[in-house]
Enzyme design. Structure first.
Site, mmCIF file in Angstrom:
data_model
loop_
_atom_site.group_PDB
_atom_site.id
_atom_site.type_symbol
_atom_site.label_atom_id
_atom_site.label_comp_id
_atom_site.label_asym_id
_atom_site.label_seq_id
_atom_site.Cartn_x
_atom_site.Cartn_y
_atom_site.Cartn_z
ATOM 1 C CB ALA A 99 14.526 10.027 9.089
ATOM 2 N N GLY A 115 10.807 6.160 6.043
ATOM 3 C CA GLY A 115 11.850 6.516 7.002
ATOM 4 C C GLY A 115 11.262 7.020 8.299
ATOM 5 C CE1 TYR A 169 13.431 5.483 -7.320
ATOM 6 C CE2 TYR A 169 12.208 3.639 -8.261
ATOM 7 C CZ TYR A 169 12.619 4.372 -7.155
ATOM 8 O OH TYR A 169 12.223 3.996 -5.906
#
Length: 281
Positions: free
Chosen positions: A8, A13, A165
């Site tokens: 965040a 985020g 990924y």
């Protein structure tokens, strides 16, 4: 509404935190950088004070955690459990992309641990406190994943950053599938989503991100990328489509590799073993 957002301190985020605060959610922001978290919390606090539900929310709480450490994740879970009797929305958003293969202190490839294993561990440690929704940031990159539950760290297969990924983002989708199955009938729903390619500092040094940052129209803003996260946290869709993958605020089709229930169960078992959880299927 008590909502926990990991990852965040920046990007989608942080953008989601500001919007959810404006809508009256009580937020707990998690990230590695205490200073950046404090800045996001301050901005979210201003949004809460000026939003339509002014007074319902407040300046968010902040907690630091390094997802490259399972000990840090367990400490975070214990702190969340001690502070909050319930969590209405748990948003697994922390993530990383790197072109260099590195291992965490726990011995796992960094992307697989940060993007999948640590969120898997945190979610399991908090499940008895979650009362509403678990939302996980996946990616369209999961379509390229070739996940092998017996080789999550790609020790025995070709490795490059984008391959790993893709595996980790495929894992996010499969985790959601199996979590939704396990939560069936409990009133708690699990979904995941693709935020789009965002103009942030994510995946620095890669040609893709150079294009995103320099070619008009290629990338989205963090606010645009956060819109599906906010949608799943606030709209009935977030409860009505358990196990589904979303893009642009709507359910989206995915290849079988991101939805196969048998592969999802195998991944769950391998992940539980990797993080030290002993749970029956």
């Amino acid at each position: 509404m008590i909502s926990v957002i990991t990852g965040a301190s920046a990007g989608i985020g942080a953008a989601a935190a500001v919007e959810l605060a404006r809508r009256g959610h009580r937020l707990v922001l998690v990230g590695r950088d205490a200073g950046r978290l404090a800045e996001v919390a301050e901005e979210a606090g201003r949004a809460a004070a000026s939003g339509p539900d002014a007074g319902a929310g407040a300046t968010p709480d902040t907690l630091t955690c390094d997802y490259a450490s399972f000990d840090d994740v367990r400490t975070l879970a214990a702190e969340l459990r001690s502070r909050y009797p319930r969590i209405d929305v748990l948003i697994n958003n922390a993530g990383v992309m790197t072109t260099r293969r590195t291992l965490t202190r726990d011995g796992h490839e960094t992307m697989m641990q940060v993007n999948h294993l640590s969120p898997f561990l945190l979610t399991n440690l908090l499940l008895d406190r979650v009362t509403g929704r678990v939302i996980t940031t996946s990616s369209r990159a999961g379509r390229s994943g070739r996940l092998d539950p017996a080789d999550l760290d790609r020790e025995r297969r070709k490795w490059n950053g984008w391959l790993q990924y893709g595996d980790s983002k495929q894992a996010n989708a499969l985790f959601t599938v199996e979590l939704a199955r396990r939560l069936a009938g409990t009133g708690v729903s699990a979904t995941c989503f693709h935020p789009g390619v965002i103009k942030t500092g994510f995946a620095p040094g890669t040609f893709l991100m150079w294009l995103v940052m320099h070619v008009p129209g290629v990338g989205r803003t963090a606010e645009e990328g956060a819109s599906t996260m906010v949608h799943l946290a606030t709209h009935p869709d977030g409860a009505d489509h358990p196990g589904r993958y979303f893009a642009d605020r709507a359910p989206a089709a995915v290849p079988r590799g991101m939805s196969d229930p048998e592969l999802a169960r195998a991944l769950w078992d391998a992940s539980a073993a990797a993080v030290g959880l002993d749970q029956p299927a």
